[in-house]
Design a protein around this motif. Sequence first.
Motif, PDB file in Angstrom:
ATOM      1  N   LEU A  27     -42.725  40.531  19.190  1.00 54.27           N
ATOM      2  CA  LEU A  27     -41.621  40.717  20.123  1.00 54.27           C
ATOM      3  C   LEU A  27     -40.767  39.460  20.057  1.00 54.27           C
ATOM      4  N   ILE A  28     -39.534  39.587  19.574  1.00 55.42           N
ATOM      5  CA  ILE A  28     -38.700  38.408  19.358  1.00 55.42           C
ATOM      6  C   ILE A  28     -37.455  38.468  20.228  1.00 55.42           C
ATOM      7  N   ARG A  29     -36.932  37.271  20.521  1.00 53.69           N
ATOM      8  CA  ARG A  29     -35.690  37.131  21.289  1.00 53.69           C
ATOM      9  C   ARG A  29     -34.558  36.876  20.315  1.00 53.69           C
ATOM     10  N   THR A  30     -33.532  37.707  20.368  1.00 52.45           N
ATOM     11  CA  THR A  30     -32.392  37.570  19.469  1.00 52.45           C
ATOM     12  C   THR A  30     -31.113  37.575  20.281  1.00 52.45           C
ATOM     13  N   GLY A  31     -30.073  36.972  19.740  1.00 53.47           N
ATOM     14  CA  GLY A  31     -28.791  36.964  20.444  1.00 53.47           C
ATOM     15  C   GLY A  31     -28.885  36.165  21.730  1.00 53.47           C
ATOM     16  N   THR A  32     -28.472  36.753  22.850  1.00 48.41           N
ATOM     17  CA  THR A  32     -28.552  36.073  24.134  1.00 48.41           C
ATOM     18  C   THR A  32     -30.019  35.888  24.511  1.00 48.41           C
ATOM     19  N   THR A  52     -32.270  39.029  25.250  1.00 50.37           N
ATOM     20  CA  THR A  52     -32.299  40.164  24.344  1.00 50.37           C
ATOM     21  C   THR A  52     -33.626  40.181  23.588  1.00 50.37           C
ATOM     22  N   LEU A  53     -34.357  41.280  23.694  1.00 47.53           N
ATOM     23  CA  LEU A  53     -35.669  41.395  23.058  1.00 47.53           C
ATOM     24  C   LEU A  53     -35.670  42.545  22.055  1.00 47.53           C
ATOM     25  N   THR A  54     -36.367  42.318  20.937  1.00 46.94           N
ATOM     26  CA  THR A  54     -36.497  43.324  19.893  1.00 46.94           C
ATOM     27  C   THR A  54     -37.928  43.327  19.387  1.00 46.94           C
ATOM     28  N   LEU A  55     -38.502  44.504  19.167  1.00 41.36           N
ATOM     29  CA  LEU A  55     -39.829  44.592  18.577  1.00 41.36           C
ATOM     30  C   LEU A  55     -39.672  44.652  17.065  1.00 41.36           C
ATOM     31  N   ASP A  56     -40.046  43.578  16.397  1.00 45.58           N
ATOM     32  CA  ASP A  56     -39.952  43.466  14.945  1.00 45.58           C
ATOM     33  C   ASP A  56     -41.269  43.946  14.345  1.00 45.58           C
ATOM     34  N   LEU A  57     -41.221  44.984  13.525  1.00 44.46           N
ATOM     35  CA  LEU A  57     -42.435  45.578  12.962  1.00 44.46           C
ATOM     36  C   LEU A  57     -42.889  44.895  11.681  1.00 44.46           C
ATOM     37  N   SER A  58     -42.088  44.007  11.132  1.00 45.21           N
ATOM     38  CA  SER A  58     -42.458  43.339   9.875  1.00 45.21           C
ATOM     39  C   SER A  58     -42.183  41.842   9.945  1.00 45.21           C
ATOM     40  N   HIS A  59     -42.543  41.251  11.083  1.00 47.63           N
ATOM     41  CA  HIS A  59     -42.330  39.819  11.270  1.00 47.63           C
ATOM     42  C   HIS A  59     -43.310  39.031  10.397  1.00 47.63           C
ATOM     43  N   PRO A  60     -42.886  37.941   9.766  1.00 52.53           N
ATOM     44  CA  PRO A  60     -43.799  37.171   8.908  1.00 52.53           C
ATOM     45  C   PRO A  60     -44.981  36.604   9.693  1.00 52.53           C
ATOM     46  N   GLU A  61     -46.171  36.695   9.097  1.00 55.27           N
ATOM     47  CA  GLU A  61     -47.355  36.137   9.739  1.00 55.27           C
ATOM     48  C   GLU A  61     -47.418  34.635   9.495  1.00 55.27           C
ATOM     49  N   PRO A  62     -47.889  33.861  10.487  1.00 57.53           N
ATOM     50  CA  PRO A  62     -48.146  32.448  10.225  1.00 57.53           C
ATOM     51  C   PRO A  62     -49.297  32.309   9.246  1.00 57.53           C
ATOM     52  N   PHE A  65     -44.840  25.638  25.374  1.00 55.32           N
ATOM     53  CA  PHE A  65     -43.616  26.417  25.536  1.00 55.32           C
ATOM     54  C   PHE A  65     -42.613  26.205  24.398  1.00 55.32           C
ATOM     55  N   VAL A  66     -42.726  25.099  23.657  1.00 60.39           N
ATOM     56  CA  VAL A  66     -41.719  24.822  22.627  1.00 60.39           C
ATOM     57  C   VAL A  66     -42.059  25.501  21.301  1.00 60.39           C
ATOM     58  N   ASN A  67     -43.250  26.082  21.176  1.00 56.68           N
ATOM     59  CA  ASN A  67     -43.600  26.863  19.993  1.00 56.68           C
ATOM     60  C   ASN A  67     -43.367  28.340  20.261  1.00 56.68           C
ATOM     61  N   GLN A  68     -43.552  29.157  19.231  1.00 55.70           N
ATOM     62  CA  GLN A  68     -43.467  30.598  19.438  1.00 55.70           C
ATOM     63  C   GLN A  68     -44.587  31.043  20.373  1.00 55.70           C
ATOM     64  N   GLY A  69     -44.281  32.068  21.191  1.00 58.26           N
ATOM     65  CA  GLY A  69     -45.268  32.606  22.103  1.00 58.26           C
ATOM     66  C   GLY A  69     -46.226  33.560  21.410  1.00 58.26           C
ATOM     67  N   ASN A  70     -46.911  34.376  22.204  1.00 58.72           N
ATOM     68  CA  ASN A  70     -48.056  35.128  21.702  1.00 58.72           C
ATOM     69  C   ASN A  70     -47.892  36.645  21.730  1.00 58.72           C
ATOM     70  N   ALA A  71     -46.685  37.147  21.941  1.00 58.29           N
ATOM     71  CA  ALA A  71     -46.440  38.581  21.849  1.00 58.29           C
ATOM     72  C   ALA A  71     -46.274  38.947  20.376  1.00 58.29           C
ATOM     73  N   ARG A  72     -47.321  38.691  19.616  1.00 58.10           N
ATOM     74  CA  ARG A  72     -47.352  38.925  18.169  1.00 58.10           C
ATOM     75  C   ARG A  72     -48.805  39.077  17.749  1.00 58.10           C
ATOM     76  N   GLU A  73     -49.025  39.762  16.637  1.00 61.00           N
ATOM     77  CA  GLU A  73     -50.385  40.118  16.255  1.00 61.00           C
ATOM     78  C   GLU A  73     -51.203  38.935  15.750  1.00 61.00           C
ATOM     79  N   THR A  74     -50.549  37.920  15.192  1.00 59.18           N
ATOM     80  CA  THR A  74     -51.222  36.686  14.791  1.00 59.18           C
ATOM     81  C   THR A  74     -50.513  35.520  15.441  1.00 59.18           C
ATOM     82  N   SER A  75     -51.255  34.722  16.208  1.00 55.45           N
ATOM     83  CA  SER A  75     -50.689  33.585  16.933  1.00 55.45           C
ATOM     84  C   SER A  75     -51.294  32.288  16.414  1.00 55.45           C
TER      85      SER A  75
END
Length: 328
Positions: free
Chosen positions: A4-9, A12-22, A94-104
């Motif tokens: 789940l990523i924040r884009t634009g303002t 604004t939230l978008t569910l990205d189905l192919s986000h790169p894994e760390p 808080f300054v890193n990416q959060g955890n609404a993603r399959e690999t954190s």
Amino acid sequence: MRALIRTGTPKTLTLDLSHPEPTPSGSPDYYLIRTHATALTREELTWPEPLQADIPIPGYDVAGVVISTPTAPHPENGTYKFKPGDEVYAMTTFVNQGNARETSEAHETELALKPKNMSWEEAASVPLSALSAWQALFTHGRLSPTFSETRHGTATRVLVTAASGSVGIWGIQLAHLASAEVIGICGPANVQFVKDLGADTVLDYTKTNLVEWVEENRETREFDVVLDCIGGQTLEDAWKCTKREGKVISVAVPPESKKPAKGVAEEVTGVWFIVTESGDQLGQIARLIEQEKCKGIVDCVYEMEQFQEAFERLEGGHAKGKVILKVQ
């Protein structure tokens, strides 16, 4: 992976189905975590710190399984504390990416073993809220995390506002375990709920004026410590109800902004702080949970695809406990 990523303002939230894994090579100082659940926090989409990440992802609580340990040498003793397969939970920075993603990703200082008697969703409800209350009471307040079944002498009197909210429920439980006399403020629907968490007295804000209630008997009712979780008029009133040399601690707004010009006792101080990650404190909290001395409260659980409904529930202001996203 899904994220789940924040884009634009900022909101604004978008569910990205192919986000790169760390990857371990990309984050050599961090554990990789298979995320099972994350918790959302009210107003987190307005926080400035998360926007420092290249691709902001919400959700700063995580409960999951260690996939891999850091590839960099351990900075102290050469041995990492956790191993692949360990079930862990954390509040991540808080300054890193959060955890609404399959690999954190999580740093060792953020992690603790998940309480064994909690589900993934229950465990995800704990870290940020419990750490906020822990640090308010034990780092910035007058209380000691030396828990006893019995009060000895005169108890420290603690007021917790918004006592049925995500931080308030932990303020009530931890202050009670620390042998304080605990007073909670909440709405009429949650009075019994807050009593059951350990409050000695619960004030229904629709029926009781805080200042008038304290003035009826200041000696037995004014507070040593206030844990404010709401701000507004309640925080302003709390200043007038705190005894000399007491502390007004807020996780909602800087308390000095609501300090009245008159009616405040001498040497009452205000404390404003931002919760910090601490695996050590979460380890202590996990032991209390496993001993069934306290518990996390889940308001509701949503699937990742239901993120809009989850944030609507959260921002409505009536959640009792945490709103959880089930990640996988």
